[in-house]
Scaffold this motif. Structure first.
Motif, PDB file in Angstrom:
ATOM      1  N   VAL A  64       0.835  -1.203   0.000  1.00 42.84           N
ATOM      2  CA  VAL A  64       0.000   0.000   0.000  1.00 42.84           C
ATOM      3  C   VAL A  64       0.873   1.256   0.000  1.00 42.84           C
ATOM      4  O   VAL A  64       0.610   2.205  -0.738  1.00 42.84           O
ATOM      5  N   LYS A  68       0.882   3.904  -2.996  1.00 45.81           N
ATOM      6  CA  LYS A  68       0.348   5.234  -2.735  1.00 45.81           C
ATOM      7  C   LYS A  68       1.403   6.319  -2.933  1.00 45.81           C
ATOM      8  O   LYS A  68       1.124   7.350  -3.529  1.00 45.81           O
ATOM      9  N   LEU A  71       4.081   4.796  -6.757  1.00 45.92           N
ATOM     10  CA  LEU A  71       3.468   4.557  -8.070  1.00 45.92           C
ATOM     11  C   LEU A  71       2.460   5.646  -8.445  1.00 45.92           C
ATOM     12  O   LEU A  71       2.474   6.155  -9.559  1.00 45.92           O
ATOM     13  N   ARG A  72       1.589   6.001  -7.475  1.00 49.49           N
ATOM     14  CA  ARG A  72       0.519   6.939  -7.819  1.00 49.49           C
ATOM     15  C   ARG A  72       1.055   8.287  -8.302  1.00 49.49           C
ATOM     16  O   ARG A  72       0.588   8.786  -9.336  1.00 49.49           O
ATOM     17  N   VAL A  75       2.205   7.744 -12.018  1.00 43.56           N
ATOM     18  CA  VAL A  75       1.335   7.343 -13.132  1.00 43.56           C
ATOM     19  C   VAL A  75      -0.038   7.993 -13.144  1.00 43.56           C
ATOM     20  O   VAL A  75      -0.750   7.893 -14.133  1.00 43.56           O
ATOM     21  N   MET A  76      -0.445   8.673 -12.046  1.00 42.75           N
ATOM     22  CA  MET A  76      -1.820   9.133 -12.016  1.00 42.75           C
ATOM     23  C   MET A  76      -1.997  10.373 -12.896  1.00 42.75           C
ATOM     24  O   MET A  76      -1.223  11.302 -12.835  1.00 42.75           O
ATOM     25  N   ARG A  77      -3.052  10.357 -13.715  1.00 44.21           N
ATOM     26  CA  ARG A  77      -3.388  11.487 -14.575  1.00 44.21           C
ATOM     27  C   ARG A  77      -4.880  11.770 -14.455  1.00 44.21           C
ATOM     28  O   ARG A  77      -5.625  10.966 -13.911  1.00 44.21           O
ATOM     29  N   ASP A  78      -5.314  12.901 -15.027  1.00 49.69           N
ATOM     30  CA  ASP A  78      -6.748  13.199 -15.022  1.00 49.69           C
ATOM     31  C   ASP A  78      -7.520  12.124 -15.766  1.00 49.69           C
ATOM     32  O   ASP A  78      -6.980  11.467 -16.645  1.00 49.69           O
ATOM     33  N   GLU A  79      -8.796  12.024 -15.418  1.00 50.23           N
ATOM     34  CA  GLU A  79      -9.597  10.951 -16.000  1.00 50.23           C
ATOM     35  C   GLU A  79      -9.730  11.076 -17.515  1.00 50.23           C
ATOM     36  O   GLU A  79      -9.921  10.094 -18.214  1.00 50.23           O
ATOM     37  N   TYR A  82      -6.662  10.553 -21.839  1.00 53.19           N
ATOM     38  CA  TYR A  82      -6.526   9.950 -23.175  1.00 53.19           C
ATOM     39  C   TYR A  82      -7.538  10.502 -24.180  1.00 53.19           C
ATOM     40  O   TYR A  82      -7.628  10.029 -25.295  1.00 53.19           O
TER      41      TYR A  82
ATOM     42  N   TYR B 255      -0.632  -1.584  -9.222  1.00 56.60           N
ATOM     43  CA  TYR B 255      -1.616  -0.848 -10.004  1.00 56.60           C
ATOM     44  C   TYR B 255      -3.026  -1.091  -9.461  1.00 56.60           C
ATOM     45  O   TYR B 255      -3.846  -0.180  -9.399  1.00 56.60           O
ATOM     46  N   VAL B 257      -4.020  -1.673  -6.520  1.00 61.56           N
ATOM     47  CA  VAL B 257      -4.316  -0.968  -5.273  1.00 61.56           C
ATOM     48  C   VAL B 257      -4.816   0.451  -5.552  1.00 61.56           C
ATOM     49  O   VAL B 257      -5.723   0.941  -4.878  1.00 61.56           O
ATOM     50  N   ILE B 258      -4.258   1.131  -6.560  1.00 64.41           N
ATOM     51  CA  ILE B 258      -4.641   2.527  -6.780  1.00 64.41           C
ATOM     52  C   ILE B 258      -5.680   2.698  -7.885  1.00 64.41           C
ATOM     53  O   ILE B 258      -6.104   3.809  -8.159  1.00 64.41           O
ATOM     54  N   LYS B 321     -17.046   2.217 -10.883  1.00 62.68           N
ATOM     55  CA  LYS B 321     -15.951   2.899 -10.204  1.00 62.68           C
ATOM     56  C   LYS B 321     -16.149   2.894  -8.699  1.00 62.68           C
ATOM     57  O   LYS B 321     -17.248   3.161  -8.202  1.00 62.68           O
ATOM     58  N   TYR B 477      -4.833   4.201   3.926  1.00 66.57           N
ATOM     59  CA  TYR B 477      -5.188   3.496   2.697  1.00 66.57           C
ATOM     60  C   TYR B 477      -5.496   4.523   1.619  1.00 66.57           C
ATOM     61  O   TYR B 477      -6.231   5.473   1.847  1.00 66.57           O
ATOM     62  N   PRO B 478      -4.891   4.346   0.412  1.00 61.63           N
ATOM     63  CA  PRO B 478      -5.087   5.371  -0.623  1.00 61.63           C
ATOM     64  C   PRO B 478      -6.553   5.504  -0.969  1.00 61.63           C
ATOM     65  O   PRO B 478      -7.194   4.535  -1.345  1.00 61.63           O
ATOM     66  N   SER B 479      -7.078   6.734  -0.806  1.00 63.48           N
ATOM     67  CA  SER B 479      -8.474   6.949  -1.127  1.00 63.48           C
ATOM     68  C   SER B 479      -8.645   6.780  -2.619  1.00 63.48           C
ATOM     69  O   SER B 479      -7.729   7.054  -3.398  1.00 63.48           O
ATOM     70  N   GLU B 480      -9.812   6.321  -2.992  1.00 57.24           N
ATOM     71  CA  GLU B 480     -10.081   6.126  -4.412  1.00 57.24           C
ATOM     72  C   GLU B 480     -10.241   7.493  -5.060  1.00 57.24           C
ATOM     73  O   GLU B 480     -10.940   8.359  -4.555  1.00 57.24           O
ATOM     74  N   ILE B 481      -9.560   7.694  -6.148  1.00 61.44           N
ATOM     75  CA  ILE B 481      -9.613   8.986  -6.837  1.00 61.44           C
ATOM     76  C   ILE B 481     -10.017   8.733  -8.278  1.00 61.44           C
ATOM     77  O   ILE B 481      -9.534   7.782  -8.899  1.00 61.44           O
ATOM     78  N   ARG B 482     -10.903   9.581  -8.782  1.00 60.80           N
ATOM     79  CA  ARG B 482     -11.251   9.463 -10.207  1.00 60.80           C
ATOM     80  C   ARG B 482     -10.022   9.849 -11.004  1.00 60.80           C
ATOM     81  O   ARG B 482      -9.589  10.994 -10.959  1.00 60.80           O
ATOM     82  N   SER B 483      -9.462   8.882 -11.701  1.00 61.32           N
ATOM     83  CA  SER B 483      -8.205   9.167 -12.392  1.00 61.32           C
ATOM     84  C   SER B 483      -7.918   8.088 -13.418  1.00 61.32           C
ATOM     85  O   SER B 483      -8.590   7.064 -13.481  1.00 61.32           O
ATOM     86  N   VAL B 484      -6.904   8.351 -14.209  1.00 62.87           N
ATOM     87  CA  VAL B 484      -6.369   7.341 -15.120  1.00 62.87           C
ATOM     88  C   VAL B 484      -4.942   7.087 -14.686  1.00 62.87           C
ATOM     89  O   VAL B 484      -4.210   8.028 -14.375  1.00 62.87           O
ATOM     90  N   ASN B 485      -4.534   5.821 -14.596  1.00 64.65           N
ATOM     91  CA  ASN B 485      -3.148   5.513 -14.276  1.00 64.65           C
ATOM     92  C   ASN B 485      -2.452   5.066 -15.544  1.00 64.65           C
ATOM     93  O   ASN B 485      -2.868   4.091 -16.175  1.00 64.65           O
ATOM     94  N   ILE B 486      -1.399   5.778 -15.914  1.00 66.41           N
ATOM     95  CA  ILE B 486      -0.777   5.432 -17.197  1.00 66.41           C
ATOM     96  C   ILE B 486       0.024   4.141 -17.066  1.00 66.41           C
ATOM     97  O   ILE B 486       0.629   3.867 -16.045  1.00 66.41           O
ATOM     98  N   ASP B 487      -0.009   3.355 -18.088  1.00 70.33           N
ATOM     99  CA  ASP B 487       0.638   2.054 -18.134  1.00 70.33           C
ATOM    100  C   ASP B 487       1.270   1.954 -19.524  1.00 70.33           C
ATOM    101  O   ASP B 487       1.296   2.939 -20.257  1.00 70.33           O
TER     102      ASP B 487
END
Lengths: 83, 591
Positions: A64, A68, A71-72, A75-79, A82, B255, B257-258, B321, B477-487
């Motif tokens: 975790v 948190k 990684l986050r 890699v995290m971007r706005d929804e 794309y 991935y 987890v978030i 979601k 614990y990481p709160s759920e966030i509306r987001s895109v995780n790049i891969d």
């Protein structure tokens, strides 16, 4: 979620049961199994008392924290990234 | 026995007739197809059937051995369950696509030569793309295009490998290939792409969550599991697979987890579970590969079950979601319980299916003294409970109450989920009566239910649950966030854009420069020279002559204009033209 007075009763029961299960499991592992019981272990550390319990706990905390805080941010971007 | 009907053709040809039926007759007909296929599966005995010779190649549509039989079994079972789950859907194309997809998967499993194998392998991509297209949203259309392009690329690499392999060995037979030389590496890559190896995996997490509510049950089954079959057949004991599989088992859990979209969380955990199977193939002992085959069987059922449960939530609420869901247990208790059974199975709780299958791979890794691998897999086992075992049911059915009140899942979905849940418990509780007799390789009988093993696994899991609870209560614990995780799909979704931009700038820059230099500049100069040049040359030469013949400045200007106009228009008096020609020929002579 952290305010315990608003948590439903069922959730409290579940959490209490989980704590109890952890305590009992750890005790069984520590008292009855480890010194004499043959676990058919391949690795030495499998015989250490509480190995699996500690491993499970530490693994999840690490998972975790890395997800948190490492990684986050990477890699995290706005929804609509794309779109 | 050769008078069985080939099961793949029952699905492929039977699927074509679906549009002829409507309503409950169609449902009955569609359920009859997997029943008929399973009956014919029971008739099969080991051997080679249904061969044909086309263009001098021997095509084998029925290579039946213990390895193909266990895959046939579970593929037909999940098709039956998936059809029940999806039977409320009206789209004929969706039902047809599902049969095309599962029929192709059976074709891959039964193919005894590489050509037949490749044809069905490509049909898989067609079936899956249709299943993405039928959702008819902009997202699913984009996903279908990306899915198709990635798999066409993989398919072409595989095809190149197969052609070279056939040329090199002179045989079209599909047996153990082993890594040696270019053809085998190309084939290995082709299998690996469908298997969702790290960096080749993002087609899966990118596209599966865009599929239909029911289509994802089929998608989660066929593409990756046929790849596992191909690896078991072609590359058993290939050492690099141990590390590839371990990477697959570990990185997706971070991935997961978030990730906010619950179907995408499941897609990441699908890669994680397939990783365990790949490790088993890499270890290559009978026990390890039996573990992979057993895990294929249980994974198809529990992953199908989890996708069905989340799909039922999507069907009723329109949402997947974590940020938008929660507190659904009161509205959908049956779905919630099925989800918990699936979660317990994927987490390998004792009495649930993962415990009977994943443990074999862990045990084989320990026996082979793969110490680091074993520790990483144990980490992945704790992690999968964390993200799939707890997160999925918790955020959908418990957590904070989203206020959504809906009806329980439709009856057909409940039947399908109930069947899958029962199968998960049956496999986990009675492995010796269910899946162990089907295992394909020679190995000593494995016993998961020793006191020490049950204790070890239970401790691992309840302390993982303890960690989850404490992290959640502590607000860490990481709160759920509306987001895109790049891969790695970034490479072709955004990277493609940069690629385009770079080439847009550079190539179009070169183009513009070329236009400026050659089209506008040089051509203009040449054209200008070609029209004005002769006149200037003529005036230069004639200027001296006119001075000698005593013409004044005014007369010379008039003559010069007349010569220029005549030359530019090509309308010269004959004498003048002859003079210019003589002058030019004279110049040529001296040059």
């Amino acid at each position: 979620m952290s305010d315990s007075s608003h948590r439903p009763k069922a959730a409290k029961v579940v959490i209490a049961l989980l704590f109890a299960a952890c305590a009992i499991g750890f005790l069984i592992d520590f008292l009855f199994l480890s010194p004499s019981f043959d676990k058919h272990a391949v690795f030495e550390w499998e015989n250490w008392p509480g190995f699996y319990a500690v491993f499970g706990f530490v693994a999840c905390v690490l998972l975790v924290l890395v997800a948190k805080y490492v990684l986050r941010p990477l890699v995290m971007r706005d929804e609509d990234y794309y779109e | 026995m050769s008078n069985a009907i080939p099961p793949q053709f029952i699905f492929l040809l039977g699927g074509l007739l679906i549009p002829l039926f409507r309503g409950w007759v169609r449902t009955a007909y569609m359920l009859f197809l997997p029943v008929l296929a399973f009956y014919n599966y029971l008739l099969l005995e080991e051997g080679t059937y249904w061969t044909a010779t086309v263009l001098g190649f021997d095509l084998i549509f029925g290579r039946v051995d213990r390895l193909s039989l266990i895959f046939l079994n579970v593929f037909i079972v999940i098709t039956f369950i998936g059809i029940i789950y999806n039977s409320h859907v009206r789209s004929r194309l969706e039902h047809f696509s599902a049969f095309l997809y599962s029929g192709s998967a059976l074709g891959v499993i039964l193919a005894g030569d590489l050509i037949t194998f490749f044809v069905f392998w490509e049909l898989l991509t067609v079936g899956a793309s249709f299943l993405l297209l039928v959702r008819k949203t902009a997202e699913s259309l984009g996903a279908a295009v990306r899915y198709t392009l990635v798999h066409v690329l993989g398919g072409l690499v595989l095809l190149a490998g197969i052609i070279l392999h056939i040329q090199q060995t002179g045989s079209t037979g599909f047996g153990q290939i082993g890594l040696n030389g270019l053809p085998s590496y190309l084939i290995f890559f082709g299998f690996g792409l469908n298997c969702a190896w790290p960096l080749l995996h993002s087609w899966l997490t990118d596209t599966y969550p865009e599929s239909t509510v029911g289509g994802i049950v089929f998608m989660a089954t066929f593409t990756t599991k046929t790849a596992i079959y191909a690896l078991l057949r072609g590359f058993p004991g290939e050492p690099s697979l141990v590390w590839i599989g371990t990477a697959m088992a570990t990185f997706p859990i971070f991935y997961a987890v978030i990730e906010n979209d619950l179907r995408r969380v499941l897609a990441y955990s699908l890669i994680n579970q397939v990783g365990f199977m790949v490790v088993g193939i890499g270890i290559g002992t009978g026990l390890a590969m039996n573990g992979s085959a057993a895990h294929v069987y249980s994974d198809i059922l529990f992953k199908g079950l989890l996708f069905m449960a989340v799909g039922a939530v999507l069907y009723r609420t329109g949402k997947t979601k974590a940020t938008e869901l929660g507190g659904l247990f009161r509205s959908m208790p049956f779905t919630g319980i099925c989800c918990i059974v699936g979660a317990a199975s994927i987490s390998a709780f004792p009495l649930f299916s993962g415990f009977a299958s994943k443990s074999i791979i862990m045990s084989a890794a320990a026996e082979g003294h793969f110490t680091i691998i074993w520790l990483l897999l144990l980490f992945a086992s704790a992690g999968v409970f964390h993200h799939a075992g707890i997160k999925i049911p918790f955020f959908a059915f418990f957590s904070h109450d989203s206020g959504i009140r809906v009806k329980e899942a439709p009856w057909n979905m409940r039947i399908a989920m109930g069947l899958a849940a029962l199968a998960c418990i049956a496999i986990g509780t009675f492995p010796h009566q269910t899946i162990y007799p089907l295992l394909p390789f020679e190995a000593p009988v494995y016993e998961p239910y020793t006191f020490a093993h049950v204790m070890a696994q239970s401790l691992l899991l309840i302390f993982s649950a303890l960690a989850f609870t404490l992290l959640l209560l502590g607000g860490i614990y990481p709160s759920e966030i509306r987001s895109v995780n790049i891969d790695s799909d970034w490479l072709y979704r955004r990277g493609g854009r940069y690629f385009y931009r770079i080439f847009d700038r550079s190539l179009n820059g070169i183009n513009a420069m070329a236009h400026k230099t050659f089209v506008a500049g040089l051509t203009g100069a040449l054209a200008g020279f070609a029209t004005a040049g002769p006149a200037r040359l003529a005036n230069l030469l004639l200027g001296g002559y006119w001075i000698l013949t005593g013409k004044n400045a005014h007369q010379r200007d008039r003559l010069r204009t007349a010569v220029r106009i005549n030359l530019e228009k090509g309308a010269l008096p004959l004498g003048l033209a002859a003079l210019v020609a003589v002058v030019i020929l004279g110049m040529l002579f001296f040059i």
